[in-house]
Design a protein around this motif. Sequence first.
Motif, PDB file in Angstrom:
ATOM      1  N   PRO A 185      28.352  22.783 -18.201  1.00 32.20           N
ATOM      2  CA  PRO A 185      29.172  22.009 -19.150  1.00 32.20           C
ATOM      3  C   PRO A 185      30.479  21.579 -18.513  1.00 32.20           C
ATOM      4  CG  PRO A 185      29.179  24.346 -19.705  1.00 32.20           C
ATOM      5  CD  PRO A 185      28.189  24.188 -18.609  1.00 32.20           C
ATOM      6  N   TRP A 186      31.072  20.521 -19.073  1.00 32.43           N
ATOM      7  CA  TRP A 186      32.331  19.986 -18.564  1.00 32.43           C
ATOM      8  C   TRP A 186      33.472  20.345 -19.499  1.00 32.43           C
ATOM      9  CZ3 TRP A 186      31.501  14.225 -16.669  1.00 32.43           C
ATOM     10  CH2 TRP A 186      30.475  14.205 -15.700  1.00 32.43           C
ATOM     11  N   LEU A 187      34.551  20.861 -18.935  1.00 31.18           N
ATOM     12  CA  LEU A 187      35.843  20.970 -19.616  1.00 31.18           C
ATOM     13  C   LEU A 187      36.711  19.874 -19.021  1.00 31.18           C
ATOM     14  CD1 LEU A 187      36.347  24.859 -19.532  1.00 31.18           C
ATOM     15  CD2 LEU A 187      35.409  23.471 -21.391  1.00 31.18           C
ATOM     16  N   ALA A 188      37.042  18.868 -19.814  1.00 32.65           N
ATOM     17  CA  ALA A 188      37.606  17.639 -19.277  1.00 32.65           C
ATOM     18  C   ALA A 188      39.076  17.470 -19.654  1.00 32.65           C
ATOM     19  CB  ALA A 188      36.798  16.436 -19.770  1.00 32.65           C
ATOM     20  N   VAL A 189      39.838  16.856 -18.752  1.00 30.92           N
ATOM     21  CA  VAL A 189      41.277  16.665 -18.941  1.00 30.92           C
ATOM     22  C   VAL A 189      41.644  15.235 -18.571  1.00 30.92           C
ATOM     23  CG1 VAL A 189      43.588  17.373 -18.219  1.00 30.92           C
ATOM     24  CG2 VAL A 189      41.769  19.081 -18.415  1.00 30.92           C
ATOM     25  N   THR A 190      42.449  14.599 -19.422  1.00 36.63           N
ATOM     26  CA  THR A 190      43.070  13.334 -19.086  1.00 36.63           C
ATOM     27  C   THR A 190      44.488  13.328 -19.636  1.00 36.63           C
ATOM     28  OG1 THR A 190      42.697  10.946 -18.956  1.00 36.63           O
ATOM     29  CG2 THR A 190      42.366  11.970 -21.120  1.00 36.63           C
ATOM     30  N   GLY A 191      45.197  12.226 -19.430  1.00 34.65           N
ATOM     31  CA  GLY A 191      46.594  12.106 -19.848  1.00 34.65           C
ATOM     32  C   GLY A 191      47.332  11.234 -18.862  1.00 34.65           C
ATOM     33  N   THR A 192      48.481  10.738 -19.243  1.00 33.64           N
ATOM     34  CA  THR A 192      49.249   9.903 -18.325  1.00 33.64           C
ATOM     35  C   THR A 192      49.757  10.732 -17.147  1.00 33.64           C
ATOM     36  OG1 THR A 192      49.913   8.503 -20.173  1.00 33.64           O
ATOM     37  CG2 THR A 192      51.212   8.324 -18.155  1.00 33.64           C
ATOM     38  N   ASN A 193      50.207  11.953 -17.411  1.00 37.85           N
ATOM     39  CA  ASN A 193      50.737  12.817 -16.354  1.00 37.85           C
ATOM     40  C   ASN A 193      50.227  14.241 -16.528  1.00 37.85           C
ATOM     41  OD1 ASN A 193      52.659  10.930 -14.989  1.00 37.85           O
ATOM     42  ND2 ASN A 193      53.553  10.871 -17.032  1.00 37.85           N
ATOM     43  N   GLY A 194      50.147  14.951 -15.402  1.00 38.71           N
ATOM     44  CA  GLY A 194      49.801  16.366 -15.434  1.00 38.71           C
ATOM     45  C   GLY A 194      48.331  16.689 -15.293  1.00 38.71           C
ATOM     46  N   LYS A 195      47.471  15.688 -15.137  1.00 39.43           N
ATOM     47  CA  LYS A 195      46.026  15.927 -15.117  1.00 39.43           C
ATOM     48  C   LYS A 195      45.603  16.867 -13.990  1.00 39.43           C
ATOM     49  CE  LYS A 195      45.037  11.500 -14.719  1.00 39.43           C
ATOM     50  NZ  LYS A 195      46.383  10.913 -14.902  1.00 39.43           N
ATOM     51  N   THR A 196      46.030  16.525 -12.774  1.00 36.45           N
ATOM     52  CA  THR A 196      45.568  17.305 -11.626  1.00 36.45           C
ATOM     53  C   THR A 196      46.049  18.745 -11.699  1.00 36.45           C
ATOM     54  OG1 THR A 196      45.448  15.345 -10.216  1.00 36.45           O
ATOM     55  CG2 THR A 196      45.637  17.477  -9.112  1.00 36.45           C
ATOM     56  N   THR A 197      47.317  18.933 -12.040  1.00 43.78           N
ATOM     57  CA  THR A 197      47.850  20.291 -12.150  1.00 43.78           C
ATOM     58  C   THR A 197      47.091  21.083 -13.207  1.00 43.78           C
ATOM     59  OG1 THR A 197      50.057  19.617 -11.425  1.00 43.78           O
ATOM     60  CG2 THR A 197      49.901  21.640 -12.715  1.00 43.78           C
ATOM     61  N   THR A 198      46.840  20.477 -14.359  1.00 46.06           N
ATOM     62  CA  THR A 198      46.157  21.179 -15.440  1.00 46.06           C
ATOM     63  C   THR A 198      44.732  21.534 -15.047  1.00 46.06           C
ATOM     64  OG1 THR A 198      47.511  20.039 -17.072  1.00 46.06           O
ATOM     65  CG2 THR A 198      45.477  21.035 -17.872  1.00 46.06           C
ATOM     66  N   VAL A 199      44.029  20.624 -14.394  1.00 44.23           N
ATOM     67  CA  VAL A 199      42.654  20.891 -13.987  1.00 44.23           C
ATOM     68  C   VAL A 199      42.615  22.011 -12.946  1.00 44.23           C
ATOM     69  CG1 VAL A 199      40.716  19.910 -12.691  1.00 44.23           C
ATOM     70  CG2 VAL A 199      41.657  18.685 -14.637  1.00 44.23           C
ATOM     71  N   ARG A 200      43.564  22.005 -12.029  1.00 41.51           N
ATOM     72  CA  ARG A 200      43.585  23.080 -11.028  1.00 41.51           C
ATOM     73  C   ARG A 200      43.957  24.421 -11.681  1.00 41.51           C
ATOM     74  NH1 ARG A 200      42.459  21.360  -6.166  1.00 41.51           N
ATOM     75  NH2 ARG A 200      43.109  19.327  -5.366  1.00 41.51           N
ATOM     76  N   MET A 201      44.875  24.403 -12.632  1.00 38.96           N
ATOM     77  CA  MET A 201      45.171  25.627 -13.384  1.00 38.96           C
ATOM     78  C   MET A 201      43.917  26.129 -14.103  1.00 38.96           C
ATOM     79  SD  MET A 201      48.808  24.936 -15.272  1.00 38.96           S
ATOM     80  CE  MET A 201      50.390  25.198 -14.478  1.00 38.96           C
ATOM     81  N   LEU A 202      43.214  25.212 -14.749  1.00 38.62           N
ATOM     82  CA  LEU A 202      42.009  25.577 -15.484  1.00 38.62           C
ATOM     83  C   LEU A 202      40.966  26.189 -14.555  1.00 38.62           C
ATOM     84  CD1 LEU A 202      40.171  25.552 -17.974  1.00 38.62           C
ATOM     85  CD2 LEU A 202      39.684  23.141 -17.502  1.00 38.62           C
ATOM     86  N   ALA A 203      40.759  25.578 -13.401  1.00 38.37           N
ATOM     87  CA  ALA A 203      39.793  26.130 -12.447  1.00 38.37           C
ATOM     88  C   ALA A 203      40.209  27.523 -11.993  1.00 38.37           C
ATOM     89  CB  ALA A 203      39.649  25.196 -11.256  1.00 38.37           C
ATOM     90  N   SER A 204      41.511  27.733 -11.790  1.00 36.21           N
ATOM     91  CA  SER A 204      42.002  29.050 -11.376  1.00 36.21           C
ATOM     92  C   SER A 204      41.738  30.098 -12.455  1.00 36.21           C
ATOM     93  CB  SER A 204      43.498  28.962 -11.066  1.00 36.21           C
ATOM     94  OG  SER A 204      44.006  30.203 -10.605  1.00 36.21           O
ATOM     95  N   ILE A 205      41.940  29.708 -13.721  1.00 35.90           N
ATOM     96  CA  ILE A 205      41.677  30.631 -14.831  1.00 35.90           C
ATOM     97  C   ILE A 205      40.193  30.953 -14.920  1.00 35.90           C
ATOM     98  CG2 ILE A 205      41.707  30.848 -17.347  1.00 35.90           C
ATOM     99  CD1 ILE A 205      44.273  29.094 -17.288  1.00 35.90           C
ATOM    100  N   LEU A 206      39.352  29.947 -14.809  1.00 35.87           N
ATOM    101  CA  LEU A 206      37.901  30.156 -14.889  1.00 35.87           C
ATOM    102  C   LEU A 206      37.418  31.055 -13.748  1.00 35.87           C
ATOM    103  CD1 LEU A 206      36.863  26.500 -15.771  1.00 35.87           C
ATOM    104  CD2 LEU A 206      36.858  28.450 -17.339  1.00 35.87           C
ATOM    105  N   GLN A 207      37.984  30.856 -12.553  1.00 39.87           N
ATOM    106  CA  GLN A 207      37.621  31.707 -11.424  1.00 39.87           C
ATOM    107  C   GLN A 207      38.071  33.150 -11.654  1.00 39.87           C
ATOM    108  OE1 GLN A 207      39.529  29.484  -8.335  1.00 39.87           O
ATOM    109  NE2 GLN A 207      37.797  28.086  -8.053  1.00 39.87           N
ATOM    110  N   ALA A 208      39.251  33.311 -12.254  1.00 35.24           N
ATOM    111  CA  ALA A 208      39.734  34.657 -12.562  1.00 35.24           C
ATOM    112  C   ALA A 208      38.829  35.359 -13.568  1.00 35.24           C
ATOM    113  CB  ALA A 208      41.167  34.592 -13.100  1.00 35.24           C
ATOM    114  N   ALA A 209      38.118  34.580 -14.375  1.00 36.06           N
ATOM    115  CA  ALA A 209      37.165  35.138 -15.341  1.00 36.06           C
ATOM    116  C   ALA A 209      35.808  35.441 -14.710  1.00 36.06           C
ATOM    117  CB  ALA A 209      36.987  34.172 -16.506  1.00 36.06           C
ATOM    118  N   GLY A 210      35.693  35.180 -13.410  1.00 38.87           N
ATOM    119  CA  GLY A 210      34.438  35.463 -12.710  1.00 38.87           C
ATOM    120  C   GLY A 210      33.405  34.365 -12.829  1.00 38.87           C
ATOM    121  N   LEU A 211      33.829  33.189 -13.264  1.00 38.98           N
ATOM    122  CA  LEU A 211      32.896  32.080 -13.438  1.00 38.98           C
ATOM    123  C   LEU A 211      32.838  31.236 -12.173  1.00 38.98           C
ATOM    124  CD1 LEU A 211      34.067  31.086 -17.017  1.00 38.98           C
ATOM    125  CD2 LEU A 211      31.854  32.099 -16.439  1.00 38.98           C
TER     126      LEU A 211
END
Length: 478
Positions: free
Chosen positions: A115-141
Amino acid sequence: MQSPADFAGRRVTVAGLGVSGVPAARALAGLGARVTVVNSSDGERERAQAAELEELGATVRLGDGDTLPEGTELVVTTPGWKPASPLFAAAGKAGVEVWGDVELAWRLRGPDSAPWLAVTGTNGKTTTVRMLASILQAAGLRTAAVGNIGVPLVDVVLGEGQPDGASYDVLAVELSSYQLHWAPSVRAHSAAVLNLAPDHLDWHGSMAAYAADKGRIYEGNTVACVYNAADPATEELVRAADVEEGCRAIGFTLGTPGPSQVGVVEGILVDRAFVENRQQQAQELAEVSDVTPAAPHNIANALAAAALARAFGVAPAAVRDGLRAFHPDAHRIQHIADLGNVRYVDDSKATNTHAAEASLAAYEHIVWIAGGLAKGATFDELVQKSAARLRGVVLIGADRALIREALARHAPDVPVVDLDRTDTGAMSEAVREASRLAEPGDTVLLAPACASMDMFVNYNKRGEAFADAVGELTARDH
């Protein structure tokens, strides 16, 4: 979802080479499609890419981006091509569908795809997506940050580049407004629109069209539509979206969260959305100090990432651990040095007024380095909101006069140094002038509020020039 066999023998035109066009053409050729690539430019780089694709059996037409090849049954476009391009007009007249590379990736997913967890917006997209990936990895995913962030989704869904061939559990997907425009079928598990401000209006044609394309990210969401409680336009996009039954609207706020929101209470990031009794309970997720840097707009990014992760069932401890492990990419409010009790910060990625406003709000006393290509922007609102923080301003770039005029109207007492030059060496002079204006405790902030191409290849090179210029300073200069 389509079978890869559906593309065998199909005549597909790929519009554009570049980061996403080459993988799309390569993938389609591998599926047996009869691929023709058209590209307006014809340079050394394009010829090298063309040679690679021709070895795979594709036909490449360089220097001709307007003509629809005869017999085309499908057009797959790269994000930069404007909807008004003659090629698309010809496709519409011929009844030929136009997909983006993201739409192609979505159609090529397998039945058990992540499944996709998707992010858009005028600003902050890349930072938010990288934060999200870091959180998901911390969860063992098993996950990856993909999409507009630089990893082509076509390659991901076809299994290329995965270290051991194992499938992903979930993907953190950055989507631009360009990509969303050409992706009508994409349906995310959950999605977030971080903010909306005028940008790329030359491509979309109007602010309404730009917002509508951003809002496509919410279509068909199954669990959560995450919006910015401080930006009513993002909530309106949620209200307008056609989502799956049971999908919830989840707000993020820098203030105390209400039910179905995540927010901040006394330096703690808290969740009142994904708890058993959200009317009366809140779950601690992390501390503000766990977010680097802890600027307000970056806290907002962290909250959006946390909301998406919680929508996927991630435990609170993984949110905390993922945020602690995350460090932003270069040129995003990046601390370069402290010299003479003056902080030097590189936010070259602040290429529009909305991003610059957020960056300026993060510091109390600022010497601001600004300017470049304005892309049609106006600066009065930005200067009005930031005037009280400005110790001084150093202007560079082709459209610096627009900022100077706004400063004259709304911050006439702020000292301004106007550097009448657009060569790359101007950054060294700009940093020296900013150093001269700064007082102990101030921040010299590169937040240009403009694009970089008048002086630099991209915002990365601009940020590197700033860091090099800071490196040239000595303690004696202060």
